[in-house]
Design a protein around this motif. Sequence first.
Motif, PDB file in Angstrom:
ATOM      1  N   LEU A 112      -2.566  -9.859  48.365  1.00 47.43           N
ATOM      2  CA  LEU A 112      -3.973  -9.695  48.735  1.00 47.43           C
ATOM      3  C   LEU A 112      -4.643  -8.646  47.862  1.00 47.43           C
ATOM      4  O   LEU A 112      -5.796  -8.798  47.450  1.00 47.43           O
ATOM      5  N   LYS A 113      -3.919  -7.568  47.560  1.00 48.64           N
ATOM      6  CA  LYS A 113      -4.480  -6.538  46.692  1.00 48.64           C
ATOM      7  C   LYS A 113      -4.672  -7.069  45.273  1.00 48.64           C
ATOM      8  O   LYS A 113      -5.663  -6.753  44.604  1.00 48.64           O
ATOM      9  N   GLN A 114      -3.722  -7.875  44.816  1.00 52.10           N
ATOM     10  CA  GLN A 114      -3.846  -8.459  43.485  1.00 52.10           C
ATOM     11  C   GLN A 114      -5.029  -9.425  43.422  1.00 52.10           C
ATOM     12  O   GLN A 114      -5.710  -9.519  42.396  1.00 52.10           O
ATOM     13  N   PHE A 115      -5.278 -10.105  44.521  1.00 50.25           N
ATOM     14  CA  PHE A 115      -6.409 -11.036  44.588  1.00 50.25           C
ATOM     15  C   PHE A 115      -7.726 -10.276  44.520  1.00 50.25           C
ATOM     16  O   PHE A 115      -8.719 -10.748  43.960  1.00 50.25           O
ATOM     17  N   GLY A 116      -7.753  -9.074  45.083  1.00 41.69           N
ATOM     18  CA  GLY A 116      -8.956  -8.236  45.042  1.00 41.69           C
ATOM     19  C   GLY A 116     -10.026  -8.761  45.968  1.00 41.69           C
ATOM     20  O   GLY A 116      -9.807  -8.981  47.152  1.00 41.69           O
ATOM     21  N   LYS A 117     -11.238  -8.925  45.422  1.00 43.36           N
ATOM     22  CA  LYS A 117     -12.375  -9.434  46.198  1.00 43.36           C
ATOM     23  C   LYS A 117     -12.681  -8.553  47.400  1.00 43.36           C
ATOM     24  O   LYS A 117     -12.980  -9.041  48.495  1.00 43.36           O
ATOM     25  N   GLY A 118     -12.573  -7.231  47.200  1.00 42.73           N
ATOM     26  CA  GLY A 118     -12.922  -6.301  48.264  1.00 42.73           C
ATOM     27  C   GLY A 118     -11.915  -6.231  49.386  1.00 42.73           C
ATOM     28  O   GLY A 118     -12.164  -5.597  50.411  1.00 42.73           O
ATOM     29  N   GLU A 119     -10.752  -6.883  49.197  1.00 37.77           N
ATOM     30  CA  GLU A 119      -9.706  -6.906  50.229  1.00 37.77           C
ATOM     31  C   GLU A 119     -10.238  -7.410  51.559  1.00 37.77           C
ATOM     32  O   GLU A 119      -9.812  -6.964  52.629  1.00 37.77           O
ATOM     33  N   ARG A 120     -11.186  -8.341  51.500  1.00 34.75           N
ATOM     34  CA  ARG A 120     -11.680  -8.973  52.735  1.00 34.75           C
ATOM     35  C   ARG A 120     -10.636  -9.957  53.220  1.00 34.75           C
ATOM     36  O   ARG A 120     -10.368 -10.968  52.571  1.00 34.75           O
ATOM     37  N   VAL A 121     -10.065  -9.666  54.373  1.00 38.59           N
ATOM     38  CA  VAL A 121      -8.998 -10.530  54.885  1.00 38.59           C
ATOM     39  C   VAL A 121      -9.047 -10.560  56.406  1.00 38.59           C
ATOM     40  O   VAL A 121      -9.224  -9.528  57.059  1.00 38.59           O
ATOM     41  N   LEU A 122      -8.899 -11.749  56.942  1.00 42.14           N
ATOM     42  CA  LEU A 122      -8.842 -11.942  58.387  1.00 42.14           C
ATOM     43  C   LEU A 122      -7.436 -12.376  58.756  1.00 42.14           C
ATOM     44  O   LEU A 122      -6.940 -13.406  58.280  1.00 42.14           O
ATOM     45  N   PHE A 123      -6.774 -11.583  59.588  1.00 47.00           N
ATOM     46  CA  PHE A 123      -5.435 -11.905  60.077  1.00 47.00           C
ATOM     47  C   PHE A 123      -5.553 -12.642  61.417  1.00 47.00           C
ATOM     48  O   PHE A 123      -6.167 -12.132  62.361  1.00 47.00           O
ATOM     49  N   LEU A 124      -4.956 -13.818  61.495  1.00 47.91           N
ATOM     50  CA  LEU A 124      -4.870 -14.587  62.733  1.00 47.91           C
ATOM     51  C   LEU A 124      -3.450 -14.431  63.257  1.00 47.91           C
ATOM     52  O   LEU A 124      -2.505 -15.001  62.696  1.00 47.91           O
ATOM     53  N   LEU A 125      -3.285 -13.665  64.325  1.00 45.97           N
ATOM     54  CA  LEU A 125      -1.951 -13.336  64.824  1.00 45.97           C
ATOM     55  C   LEU A 125      -1.798 -13.861  66.249  1.00 45.97           C
ATOM     56  O   LEU A 125      -1.961 -13.141  67.237  1.00 45.97           O
ATOM     57  N   ASP A 126      -1.509 -15.159  66.318  1.00 48.22           N
ATOM     58  CA  ASP A 126      -1.411 -15.836  67.611  1.00 48.22           C
ATOM     59  C   ASP A 126       0.036 -15.839  68.083  1.00 48.22           C
ATOM     60  O   ASP A 126       0.700 -16.872  68.138  1.00 48.22           O
TER      61      ASP A 126
END
Length: 415
Positions: free
Chosen positions: A153-167
């Motif tokens: 995710l850090k390598q992808f960059g893009k502001g580190e915008r990430v949504l974790f779905l933890l069901d």
Amino acid sequence: MAKDDEKYRWDWLTQTFPTIDPHSKIKHQIIDEYIQAYIDVLMRNQLMPELGLSIVDGFSGGGIYHDGAGGTHFGSPVIALEAIQESEVRNNQDRIKPRTIRSQHHFVDVKPENIACLHSVLATRGHAPRVGQDVHLHTAEFTQALPIIAQKLKQFGKGERVLFLLDQYGYGDVPFPRIKWIFQNLSSAEVLLTFNVDFLVTYLADRQANRKAISNIGLDHHVPWSTLKDLKAHQPRNWQYIIQRFLSEGIKQESGAEYMTVFFIRPAGNNPMAYWFIHLANNYRANDVMKKIHWKYGNNFSHMLSPSSFFGYDANRDIAVTGQPDLLLDEHHFDDATDDRIRGELSELLPRQIYDRERQPFRGLMTGLTNYTMADELRVKQALDMAIATGDVLAVDKDGKTKRRKGTSAYFGPP
């Protein structure tokens, strides 16, 4: 959504899929709408050339369900992929120069057969070319896969915008120290977490094995162990609500998130175990967007916890599930009754709170309030209408000079 019991099995070759329950459909609708609303808010900036967004589904399951009516229902991996596609199309309508949404997806499940089924489901939906490119499948426990995923995710960059779905299935698969780690290591992360609160509270007892289980998820210090026996004896109707208050505050503290909202979901049945669908974020606007969606799908609220942020969906009160209208609390009654109650409580609470400070921005008021009320921004402003109209509270615009007559101002302070 991977589950450990035999109800949740996926096998693409034999077309063996679980049957999805109505309460899980509501959860999927919330995920779908939140992703799309999240994107809409970010893309309001018309000068943004592209948007980067990552989705991590930590318990993805096989990606498909029987819907109970002879059809199929797709799971959260497909929902996330296609919500982003729909959002990109919608946000590019009438634009001369289209803007792209660059997304990265990580789908995790501990069972190889579930990941194999998910791979086949993605292929039938036209997503096969993306696997290994911007869609990554992980056969592992989520907590074990998390460090590698975070690095990508850090390598992808893009502001580190990430949504974790933890069901998660129970309450112990994602310890809260790991959620805190997410917020510490990814600057723009959000988490949607399923937490089986009724199971935890129902079997809560001051025994070593029980204490160890609670300690393993990082909430041991937030359970009043020394008074638990007395609570059960002297508060037989309310002790579970009291414990829920302690747990909710503990989750907020131990997660490391600045903002939290809790939506409880109760499955159909005579004695269903309710669970919490928790949204954790460090962004105020994200919290407000989620609350608006909760108001849309809520058909019940917990009076024992009001005015805190506990409200939700009860399948036993859903006419689409039961076939019978709820004479005590139908969907519209929920909207009206809850609206009136919360605004009434806030109308008394907020003027006193505002008067304690000479002047503050409305955002500052909401930041301090949002974790303790189910009211979204609009309802808080409406709750201030009377105090502003009577002159108990002075509301002014951003310039600090123009007076407002309703709760639509930028600043509040004593007149």
